[in-house]
Design a protein around this motif. Structure first.
Motif, short mmCIF file in Angstrom:
data_model
loop_
_atom_site.label_atom_id
_atom_site.label_comp_id
_atom_site.label_asym_id
_atom_site.label_seq_id
_atom_site.Cartn_x
_atom_site.Cartn_y
_atom_site.Cartn_z
N ASP A 133 0.91 -1.24 0.18
CA ASP A 133 0.03 0.01 -0.10
C ASP A 133 0.74 0.94 0.15
OD1 ASP A 133 -2.40 1.59 -0.08
OD2 ASP A 133 -2.66 1.33 2.07
N GLY A 134 1.87 1.34 -0.96
CA GLY A 134 2.60 2.63 -1.03
C GLY A 134 3.78 2.48 0.17
N LEU A 135 3.95 1.72 0.91
CA LEU A 135 5.02 1.77 1.81
C LEU A 135 5.97 0.57 1.64
CD1 LEU A 135 2.85 3.17 3.43
CD2 LEU A 135 3.87 2.35 5.55
N ARG A 136 7.34 0.71 1.68
CA ARG A 136 8.39 -0.17 1.30
C ARG A 136 8.79 -0.82 2.62
NH1 ARG A 136 13.32 1.51 -2.31
NH2 ARG A 136 13.63 3.15 -0.39
N CYS A 137 8.89 -2.17 2.72
CA CYS A 137 9.48 -2.86 4.02
C CYS A 137 10.14 -4.25 3.43
CB CYS A 137 7.97 -2.99 4.87
SG CYS A 137 6.94 -3.97 4.04
N THR A 138 10.52 -4.83 4.38
CA THR A 138 11.02 -6.36 4.09
C THR A 138 9.81 -7.35 3.62
OG1 THR A 138 11.09 -6.58 6.61
CG2 THR A 138 13.31 -6.04 5.49
N SER A 139 10.18 -8.26 2.85
CA SER A 139 9.21 -9.20 2.54
C SER A 139 8.54 -9.72 3.96
CB SER A 139 9.75 -10.24 1.71
OG SER A 139 10.50 -11.08 2.34
N ILE A 140 7.40 -10.58 3.79
CA ILE A 140 6.88 -11.05 5.12
C ILE A 140 7.86 -12.12 5.65
CG2 ILE A 140 5.47 -12.70 3.98
CD1 ILE A 140 3.38 -12.20 6.20
N GLU A 141 8.44 -12.93 4.60
CA GLU A 141 9.41 -14.04 5.08
C GLU A 141 10.61 -13.67 5.77
OE1 GLU A 141 6.77 -15.30 1.77
OE2 GLU A 141 8.23 -13.62 1.77
N ARG A 142 11.34 -12.51 5.20
CA ARG A 142 12.49 -11.78 5.78
C ARG A 142 11.99 -11.37 7.07
NH1 ARG A 142 17.70 -10.25 5.00
NH2 ARG A 142 18.32 -9.40 7.02
N THR A 143 10.89 -10.74 7.25
CA THR A 143 10.21 -10.01 8.42
C THR A 143 10.18 -11.19 9.51
OG1 THR A 143 9.29 -8.33 7.12
CG2 THR A 143 8.45 -8.73 9.43
N VAL A 144 9.61 -12.13 9.06
CA VAL A 144 9.57 -13.22 10.12
C VAL A 144 10.73 -13.70 10.83
CG1 VAL A 144 8.70 -15.61 10.60
CG2 VAL A 144 7.39 -13.96 9.40
N LEU A 145 11.69 -13.94 9.61
CA LEU A 145 13.09 -14.42 10.07
C LEU A 145 13.84 -13.53 11.17
CD1 LEU A 145 15.50 -16.47 9.98
CD2 LEU A 145 16.11 -15.48 7.54
N ASP A 146 13.68 -12.33 10.67
CA ASP A 146 14.36 -11.25 11.51
C ASP A 146 13.88 -10.99 12.83
OD1 ASP A 146 16.08 -10.36 9.63
OD2 ASP A 146 14.95 -8.83 8.71
N LEU A 147 12.47 -11.01 13.02
CA LEU A 147 11.77 -11.04 14.28
C LEU A 147 12.49 -12.29 14.99
CD1 LEU A 147 8.17 -9.95 13.45
CD2 LEU A 147 9.99 -8.56 14.58
#
Length: 327
Positions: A133-147
């Motif tokens: 929705d217009g915001l750049r962020c890490t992919s959901i897979e990468r986000t889960v790994l980082d968390l």
């Protein structure tokens, strides 16, 4: 009762300085509103009504902060990372209330924190960056790994379960093939990472199960594992006396007991409760439990969020119901 918000809803809650001025406020009145805590200044020129802010869960409050950081940045905006990427994706942050917005520094510079924005120097592939929705962020897979690497096991597992649920679960049933593909993909990601916390992350990702419907169920499962329960049934299905389908949170076959995590939203949140009002929801839950007892002969053990803070507190709660792990 606090509530969750989507990114679109967060946009509706955000008010710019121009919005406040156009509604008849002067600069002095805006400062007075902030001082009186009737309006919260999220970032420069970005505000939210205090009453609306107070109603949000930690995830919603952080999403508002992330959105404000995006709106104040030069296009195309920062790449949000970790907890900040999680709220953009709509993942839960169990018992985590970020005080900074987290972004990624693209390049070889060192990480730093400026004006409440933590900039992390981490390696990202192009595939790790997505737009929501217009915001750049890490992919959901990468986000889960980082968390999973950087937060508590409880927070990491809640996010992993929620992500797996999206791709592998339909109507309480987890598709084995889709779940296996998710686990394989996440395992391959984790195998090439040498980041701090990666050992914890690998354990969390292996333990992830998409059948958890709420973070409290994810954390309950983790505490039950720590206590020593094995052979648990997740989302066991019971057919009621009149053909109704019931899905329970946990089954303890050794004890012939069903376990239910009772989050407040189950009765108070209109989006989660099974009946129209809180009273009707409680009555419907009692009828459901009575029917399940009559059909199966099993007992019930119930616990709340306060009981899953540690494995010991959950163990004490279960022992009060005569529920103990197999010898």
């Amino acid at each position: 009762m606090r509530k969750a918000v989507t990114l679109a809803q967060a946009r509706d809650l955000m008010r710019s300085r121009e919005d406040l001025l156009s509604s008849g406020n002067t600069e002095r009145q805006i400062r007075s509103l902030v001082t009186a805590q009737r309006v919260i200044r999220v970032r420069r020129d970005r505000y939210i009504d205090a009453s609306a802010h107070d109603e949000l869960w930690n995830e919603g409050r952080h999403l508002v902060a992330v959105l404000a950081a995006h709106l104040n940045a030069d296009p195309p905006g920062p790449v949000f990372w970790g907890p900040s990427a999680a709220v953009v994706h709509g993942l839960p942050l169990y018992r985590l209330a970020p005080t900074k917005v987290h972004t990624v520094i693209l390049g070889e510079r060192h990480g730093r924190t400026r004006a409440g924005i933590a900039q992390h120097s981490v390696g990202l592939d192009d595939a790790d960056i997505v737009e929501v929705d217009g915001l750049r962020c890490t992919s959901i897979e990468r986000t889960v790994l980082d968390l999973a690497c950087t937060t508590s096991p409880e927070t990491g597992l809640s996010a992993a379960d929620a992500a797996l649920r999206r791709v592998a679960v339909s109507r309480h049933r987890q598709d084995p093939e889709h779940a296996a593909a998710w686990h394989q993909g996440m395992s391959q990601r984790a195998a090439v990472v040498r980041a701090r916390g990666i050992r914890q992350a690998r354990r969390i990702l292996d333990f992830a199960d998409g059948r958890a419907q709420l973070p409290g169920e994810s954390v309950s499962r983790l505490q039950l594992h720590r206590i020593g329960f094995t052979g648990l049934e997740l989302q066991p299905h019971v057919l009621g006396s009149e053909g109704d389908d019931y899905w329970l949170d946990f089954g303890f076959p050794h004890n012939r007991v069903f376990g239910e995590f009772d989050g407040q939203g189950k009765y108070l949140d209109p989006d989660l409760r099974s009946a129209g009002t809180a009273e009707e929801s409680v009555l419907a839950e009692k009828r459901r439990e009575d029917d399940v007892r009559g059909v199966t002969g099993w007992r019930f053990a119930r616990w709340e969020d306060r009981h899953i803070r540690t494995a010991d507190t959950l163990s004490a709660r279960l022992q009060a119901f005569g529920v103990r792990p197999p010898a």
